[in-house]
Motif scaffolding. Structure first.
Motif, short mmCIF file in Angstrom:
data_model
loop_
_atom_site.label_atom_id
_atom_site.label_comp_id
_atom_site.label_asym_id
_atom_site.label_seq_id
_atom_site.Cartn_x
_atom_site.Cartn_y
_atom_site.Cartn_z
N VAL A 30 0.84 -1.21 0.00
CA VAL A 30 0.00 0.00 0.00
C VAL A 30 0.87 1.25 0.00
CG1 VAL A 30 -1.60 1.38 1.40
CG2 VAL A 30 -2.03 -1.05 1.06
N ALA A 31 1.91 1.25 0.82
CA ALA A 31 2.80 2.41 0.89
C ALA A 31 3.44 2.70 -0.46
CB ALA A 31 3.87 2.19 1.96
N LEU A 32 3.98 1.67 -1.09
CA LEU A 32 4.64 1.86 -2.39
C LEU A 32 3.64 2.25 -3.48
CD1 LEU A 32 7.05 -1.20 -2.31
CD2 LEU A 32 7.70 1.20 -2.21
N ALA A 33 2.52 1.52 -3.55
CA ALA A 33 1.55 1.76 -4.61
C ALA A 33 0.88 3.12 -4.47
CB ALA A 33 0.51 0.64 -4.62
N SER A 34 0.49 3.49 -3.26
CA SER A 34 -0.20 4.77 -3.10
C SER A 34 0.73 5.93 -3.44
CB SER A 34 -0.76 4.91 -1.69
OG SER A 34 0.28 4.93 -0.74
#
Length: 144
Positions: free
Chosen positions: A67-71
């Motif tokens: 989530v951190a990378l994708a967002s």
């Protein structure tokens, strides 16, 4: 681009200069560090062995990192490396990872990842209508 080679017995000297404002005026200062080959190898080995193992981490915690990378990529339009992204593809992969999670893993998703998903849902111009609907279903599943 510079190439630096360091071999056993060599020393790496890093020297830089800077300008400091002091009460007595501006002062040019030169600083340096020196690292031996053995010292650098020792430091690198130490850091590698003390890193946390991520194999034992839950699937929910892994999803939180995704989530951190994708967002971040969805918001900026680039990966952290600077490479261009296809927002639809990034969201599809995020969705795929969410659907792979067992509901019992939802509790292992970090608070920050949940907040990031809510922020992503609320943001304008990043996701298309269908993606927003799908993200809303994620949030409903997580009871957010």
């Amino acid at each position: 681009m510079a190439l630096v080679e360091l071999r056993p017995g060599d020393t790496l000297n890093i020297v830089w200069s800077s300008v400091q404002d002091t009460p007595l005026g501006v002062k040019k200062v030169e600083s340096s560090f020196a690292f031996s080959y053995d010292e650098l190898v020792s430091r690198l080995r130490t850091k590698g062995s003390t890193a946390k193992s991520r194999r034992s981490v839950s699937e929910g915690a892994r999803f939180s990192r995704i989530v951190a990378l994708a967002s971040n990529a969805l918001i900026k339009g680039r990966w952290s490396t600077g490479a261009e992204i296809n927002r639809s593809e990034v969201f599809k992969k995020l969705s795929f990872r969410f659907h792979k999670l067992e509901p019992c893993e939802y509790a292992n998703i970090t608070k920050h990842a949940k907040e990031t998903l809510v922020d992503l849902y609320r943001s304008e111009g990043i996701l298309n209508g269908n993606e927003k609907l799908e993200l809303r279903s994620f949030l409903n599943s997580l009871k957010l």
